[in-house]
Design an enzyme around this catalytic site. Structure first.
Site, short mmCIF file in Angstrom:
data_model
loop_
_atom_site.label_atom_id
_atom_site.label_comp_id
_atom_site.label_asym_id
_atom_site.label_seq_id
_atom_site.Cartn_x
_atom_site.Cartn_y
_atom_site.Cartn_z
N ASP A 58 0.82 -1.22 0.00
CA ASP A 58 0.00 0.00 0.00
C ASP A 58 0.86 1.27 0.00
O ASP A 58 0.73 2.12 0.88
CB ASP A 58 -0.93 0.03 1.22
CG ASP A 58 -1.80 -1.20 1.34
OD1 ASP A 58 -2.28 -1.68 0.30
OD2 ASP A 58 -2.01 -1.67 2.48
N GLU A 71 -11.73 -1.26 -2.81
CA GLU A 71 -11.12 -0.55 -1.70
C GLU A 71 -9.98 0.33 -2.20
O GLU A 71 -9.69 0.40 -3.39
CB GLU A 71 -10.61 -1.53 -0.64
CG GLU A 71 -9.57 -2.51 -1.15
CD GLU A 71 -9.19 -3.56 -0.12
OE1 GLU A 71 -9.72 -3.54 1.00
OE2 GLU A 71 -8.35 -4.43 -0.44
#
Length: 324
Positions: free
Chosen positions: A43, A210
């Site tokens: 991420d 997401e």
């Protein structure tokens, strides 16, 4: 694939050129920029610092940090924080933060992040500021926005964008998908009684979308999101999709006009070759060019998550495409 094998290279290239941009991208994913040093990351959020060089923050550690002089060789730089702020433990037993978002405004760097536990939406987004953006210099300011098990959204995976003089934060993971709230520019936190806008979802449970990122290009706002499953090494099915809107709060649609609230989204990048489960993306601008940062799971290294960087280009009809 059978048809492509029967075509000559010239004929295949001609066919690809005639396809809509979504199909064309699906047939020609470029590999990420070759990197050296500490590539392991999850991420990532990346920014070129005002002082020169690059910093990347990520899930893992107490917001793991990497530094680079040239954007190609990366060194481990420890963590954003020496230890977790006490309030993080309200949301998990280890004080483990997820999915940071780094930006610069009003003379300061702003680092947003999430704290939660796997499989629950008892979650919160926090914010910290720094004068330099470097690890070890951050001051935490506590909660920005939170969600509880009674909510239909999940307050993780933050991403901040400015639009028409106002500040907004998109967020979300599974549950009902991607949401957005307005922030107070002075505090960086959600405005009082913030309206929760709905930007994107999938038609069926578990609504696997997401990690939003919103970017302004031309007259449109572009919503990038990760679809399907991360965090399973070479079995990860993460892929990046995108839609756009004339308004930061939506409605967002893909190039066919399908709303992202109905599961729409143009496929921008998915796993190919050794680079599997591409997602957890962010976008940063460097010297007049847009860059897509993401993680992939390296099939040649037992599915280890690593940093992917690709130039983000824009087609004549105003849609993003991944280059190298």
């Amino acid at each position: 694939m059978t048809v492509r094998r029967t075509l000559t290279a010239v004929a295949a290239a001609a066919l690809v050129a005639l396809l809509p941009h979504t199909a064309q991208a699906a047939q020609s994913y470029p590999d990420p920029r070759p990197l050296t040093g500490q590539e392991i990351i999850h991420d990532p959020t990346v920014l070129r610092l005002k002082s020169g060089g690059y910093v990347a923050y990520s899930t893992g550690g107490v917001i793991g940090a990497r530094l680079s002089e040239d954007g190609r060789h990366w060194d481990d730089a420890g963590n954003a924080f020496a230890e977790p702020p006490a309030w993080w433990y309200e949301y998990n037993d280890t004080g483990d933060p997820w999915a940071p978002d780094l930006s610069y405004r009003d003379g300061r760097y702003w680092l947003y992040y999430a704290v939660s536990s796997w499989g629950t939406n008892h979650s919160a987004i926090g914010v910290a500021t720094s004068a330099t953006g470097l690890p070890g210099t951050w001051t935490d300011h506590g909660k920005v926005f939170s969600s509880e098990t009674t909510d239909t959204w999940n307050a993780i995976d933050p991403a901040v964008v400015r639009a028409d003089g106002r500040l907004w934060m998109s967020f979300g993971s599974y549950w009902s998908g991607i949401r957005m709230v307005e922030l107070d520019p002075a505090t960086g936190k959600a405005v009082e009684d913030a309206r929760v806008h709905h930007l994107a979802t999938r038609p069926d449970e578990p609504y696997a979308v997401e990690g939003p990122e919103i970017v302004k290009h031309g007259r449109y706002y572009y919503l990038f999101a990760s679809h399907d499953a991360c965090c399973s090494g070479v079995n990860s099915t993460y892929k990046i999709k995108v839609g756009r809107s004339a308004s930061v709060t939506g409605p967002y649609v893909d190039s066919t006009g399908k709303p992202l609230l109905d599961g729409g989204g143009d496929l921008l990048l998915q796993g190919h070759g050794r680079y599997l489960g591409t997602g957890g993306q962010s976008v940063f601008r460097d010297r007049g060019r847009d860059w897509l940062a993401y993680h992939y799971y390296d099939a040649r290294d037992e599915g280890t998550p690593k940093l992917g960087l690709n130039v983000l280009t824009w087609t004549k009809d105003g849609w993003p495409a991944v280059g190298r």
